[in-house]
Design a protein around this motif. Structure first.
Motif, PDB file in Angstrom:
ATOM      1  N   GLY A 183      47.860  31.911  39.463  1.00 20.99           N
ATOM      2  CA  GLY A 183      46.576  31.743  38.796  1.00 20.99           C
ATOM      3  C   GLY A 183      45.552  31.245  39.805  1.00 20.99           C
ATOM      4  O   GLY A 183      45.839  30.348  40.592  1.00 20.99           O
ATOM      5  N   GLY A 184      44.342  31.824  39.797  1.00 25.93           N
ATOM      6  CA  GLY A 184      43.286  31.416  40.730  1.00 25.93           C
ATOM      7  C   GLY A 184      42.202  30.667  39.994  1.00 25.93           C
ATOM      8  O   GLY A 184      42.474  29.697  39.276  1.00 25.93           O
ATOM      9  N   ALA A 185      40.946  31.153  40.128  1.00 23.38           N
ATOM     10  CA  ALA A 185      39.824  30.506  39.446  1.00 23.38           C
ATOM     11  C   ALA A 185      39.913  30.772  37.953  1.00 23.38           C
ATOM     12  O   ALA A 185      40.182  31.885  37.528  1.00 23.38           O
ATOM     13  CB  ALA A 185      38.514  31.062  40.002  1.00 23.38           C
ATOM     14  N   ALA A 234      43.247  31.663  33.665  1.00 23.47           N
ATOM     15  CA  ALA A 234      43.841  32.346  34.826  1.00 23.47           C
ATOM     16  C   ALA A 234      45.363  32.322  34.720  1.00 23.47           C
ATOM     17  O   ALA A 234      46.031  33.323  35.008  1.00 23.47           O
ATOM     18  CB  ALA A 234      43.384  31.676  36.123  1.00 23.47           C
ATOM     19  N   ALA A 235      45.905  31.182  34.278  1.00 28.75           N
ATOM     20  CA  ALA A 235      47.366  31.064  34.128  1.00 28.75           C
ATOM     21  C   ALA A 235      47.879  32.009  33.039  1.00 28.75           C
ATOM     22  O   ALA A 235      48.947  32.622  33.177  1.00 28.75           O
ATOM     23  CB  ALA A 235      47.740  29.623  33.794  1.00 28.75           C
ATOM     24  N   GLY A 272      51.173  30.057  29.886  1.00 25.54           N
ATOM     25  CA  GLY A 272      50.766  30.806  31.082  1.00 25.54           C
ATOM     26  C   GLY A 272      51.617  30.403  32.280  1.00 25.54           C
ATOM     27  O   GLY A 272      52.578  29.635  32.142  1.00 25.54           O
ATOM     28  N   PHE A 273      51.271  30.928  33.444  1.00 24.46           N
ATOM     29  CA  PHE A 273      51.966  30.574  34.687  1.00 24.46           C
ATOM     30  C   PHE A 273      50.961  30.137  35.736  1.00 24.46           C
ATOM     31  O   PHE A 273      50.022  30.884  36.044  1.00 24.46           O
ATOM     32  CB  PHE A 273      52.736  31.777  35.263  1.00 24.46           C
ATOM     33  N   HIS A 333      34.725  35.117  29.613  1.00 28.55           N
ATOM     34  CA  HIS A 333      35.006  34.329  30.803  1.00 28.55           C
ATOM     35  C   HIS A 333      35.578  35.245  31.888  1.00 28.55           C
ATOM     36  O   HIS A 333      36.259  36.217  31.591  1.00 28.55           O
ATOM     37  CB  HIS A 333      36.033  33.232  30.500  1.00 28.55           C
ATOM     38  N   THR A 334      35.289  34.899  33.127  1.00 32.41           N
ATOM     39  CA  THR A 334      35.857  35.645  34.261  1.00 32.41           C
ATOM     40  C   THR A 334      36.839  34.743  34.991  1.00 32.41           C
ATOM     41  O   THR A 334      36.494  33.613  35.359  1.00 32.41           O
ATOM     42  CB  THR A 334      34.752  36.113  35.236  1.00 32.41           C
ATOM     43  N   SER A 335      38.060  35.215  35.176  1.00 32.68           N
ATOM     44  CA  SER A 335      39.099  34.451  35.872  1.00 32.68           C
ATOM     45  C   SER A 335      39.738  35.353  36.923  1.00 32.68           C
ATOM     46  O   SER A 335      39.600  36.580  36.871  1.00 32.68           O
ATOM     47  CB  SER A 335      40.174  33.963  34.913  1.00 32.68           C
ATOM     48  N   THR A 336      40.437  34.738  37.857  1.00 33.64           N
ATOM     49  CA  THR A 336      41.110  35.526  38.892  1.00 33.64           C
ATOM     50  C   THR A 336      42.574  35.103  39.051  1.00 33.64           C
ATOM     51  O   THR A 336      42.937  33.955  38.776  1.00 33.64           O
ATOM     52  CB  THR A 336      40.419  35.388  40.267  1.00 33.64           C
ATOM     53  N   VAL A 337      43.363  36.065  39.479  1.00 27.75           N
ATOM     54  CA  VAL A 337      44.789  35.852  39.755  1.00 27.75           C
ATOM     55  C   VAL A 337      45.110  36.561  41.060  1.00 27.75           C
ATOM     56  O   VAL A 337      44.619  37.663  41.298  1.00 27.75           O
ATOM     57  CB  VAL A 337      45.643  36.446  38.595  1.00 27.75           C
ATOM     58  N   THR A 338      45.900  35.935  41.922  1.00 25.56           N
ATOM     59  CA  THR A 338      46.296  36.616  43.165  1.00 25.56           C
ATOM     60  C   THR A 338      47.716  37.145  43.017  1.00 25.56           C
ATOM     61  O   THR A 338      48.586  36.488  42.442  1.00 25.56           O
ATOM     62  CB  THR A 338      46.228  35.700  44.402  1.00 25.56           C
ATOM     63  N   VAL A 339      47.907  38.341  43.550  1.00 28.84           N
ATOM     64  CA  VAL A 339      49.217  38.986  43.535  1.00 28.84           C
ATOM     65  C   VAL A 339      49.624  39.266  44.984  1.00 28.84           C
ATOM     66  O   VAL A 339      48.821  39.733  45.781  1.00 28.84           O
ATOM     67  CB  VAL A 339      49.182  40.309  42.735  1.00 28.84           C
TER      68      VAL A 339
END
Length: 358
Positions: free
Chosen positions: A117-119, A124-125, A158-159, A197-203
């Motif tokens: 989970g990012g921002a 995000a999670a 979430g994670f 809402h805008t969220s980010t996740v890194t893969v």
């Protein structure tokens, strides 16, 4: 190109003969390597044989047209055959060029995927969990084996981060373009005003490393054990079964607390560490070859925003190749073939253009 194809066809025959040799069949490692090579050469040789058949049909039509006194109907048939054969040969030549492109040596490997989970905090999670579900469902459709390696769950389900392995044929070839920042735009369940809402996740997609590819000296490892805990710090068990491994030369840290057995957690953590070290090695090699970077779909950089999932509009956009599709629900349920095929086709086209310029 056709000289190269003749060489490939000869090698294919040689490998086929060796696979029938009882001494080779008895040597498991040798047999496995040769079978892998044979499978890799098969599509090229099959397409080359198709080309040769079409070439023979064109030559036959040409010979027929050279004959004097040919009646009109037969002449028209021969002209049509020649035209069709030439068109088919053009298409087959392009397909053969793609098949002869250097293959990524990691394409056949299984992978370890890390999602963080990012921002966006809890949202995000939750999206990290959605992506884990998406990749798991895609893997199940492909009949790949999914194994959870490590998970840091939140109270809302979430994670913060989750690591898992996918085992099967050609897994890395399909998923290698997934590394980067995935952005989600949606209305969170906790949002009372209905605002998006805008969220980010890194893969991160890591090709799974074998022992021979990454040497890890026991003295380079610091291994700590601790009690596994769940969301909110609740103890999952009362024994110190969770494992934390620190690779001292690089400072890489991996943790695993998913299993109740300390031995199993250590095994999973080592698997994860080996793949991270191998991925690091690959990145160092890629940094040295700038032209190679240009051939990739994007840079593979963890900080590059590669895709947006817009839930209100049911839209997925892959920013690297300008792909937009309006089937977001299907995608989130693991229907990723359209996206993966488009990324693979774009990568092949870029490599083909580069090879034509050389």
């Amino acid at each position: 190109m056709f000289e190269k194809l003749k060489g490939v066809a000869e090698r294919y025959e040689q490998v086929g003969e060796r696979l029938m040799d009882p001494t080779v069949v008895g040597d498991q490692e040798q047999y496995k390597n040769l079978m892998r090579e044979y499978k890799g050469l098969t599509p090229i040789v099959e397409k080359y044989r198709e080309y040769e058949k079409t070439l023979a049909a064109a030559a036959e039509a040409e010979e027929l047209l050279k004959e004097s006194g040919l009646d009109r109907e037969l002449k028209e048939m021969a002209e049509e055959q020649l035209l069709e054969s030439r068109k088919e040969m053009e298409a087959l030549t392009e397909e053969l060029k793609i098949l002869l492109l250097p293959r990524d040596p990691d394409d056949d490997k299984s992978v370890i995927i890390e999602i963080r989970g990012g921002a966006g905090g809890d949202e995000a999670a939750l999206f990290a969990a959605s992506l884990y579900r998406m990749y798991s469902m895609y893997a199940e459709a492909k009949r790949w084996k999914v194994e959870l390696l490590s998970a840091n769950e939140t109270e809302l389900g979430g994670f913060k981060e989750v690591s898992f392995s996918l085992e099967g044929e050609g897994v890395y070839s399909k998923l290698k373009f997934e590394s980067g920042v995935h952005r989600v735009q949606r209305v969170p369940e906790t949002e009372t005003q209905g605002r998006i809402h805008t969220s980010t996740v890194t893969v991160a997609v890591l090709p799974e490393a074998e022992d021979v590819e990454v040497e890890i000296a026991p003295g380079d490892l610091q291994i700590d054990t601790y009690r596994a805990s769940g969301a909110g710090g609740q103890h999952v068990n009362k024994t110190e079964s969770a494992i934390r491994i620190t690779h001292l030369p690089t400072g890489l840290v991996v943790e695993c607390q998913d299993e109740r057995s300390q031995f199993k957690n250590k095994d999973k953590a080592m698997k994860l560490l080996r793949s991270r070290l191998y991925d690091q090695k690959l990145r160092e090699q890629n940094d040295k070859i700038a032209s190679e970077r240009k051939l990739q779909v994007g840079t593979g950089d963890r900080s590059e925003r590669i895709r947006t999932y817009n839930f209100p509009q049911g839209r997925l956009t892959d920013h690297r190749i300008g792909l937009t599709i309006y089937r977001l629900d299907a995608v989130m349920n693991g229907d990723l073939d359209e996206v993966m095929d488009a990324l693979g086709a774009y990568d092949q086209a870029e490599k083909l253009r580069a090879s034509d310029r050389q």
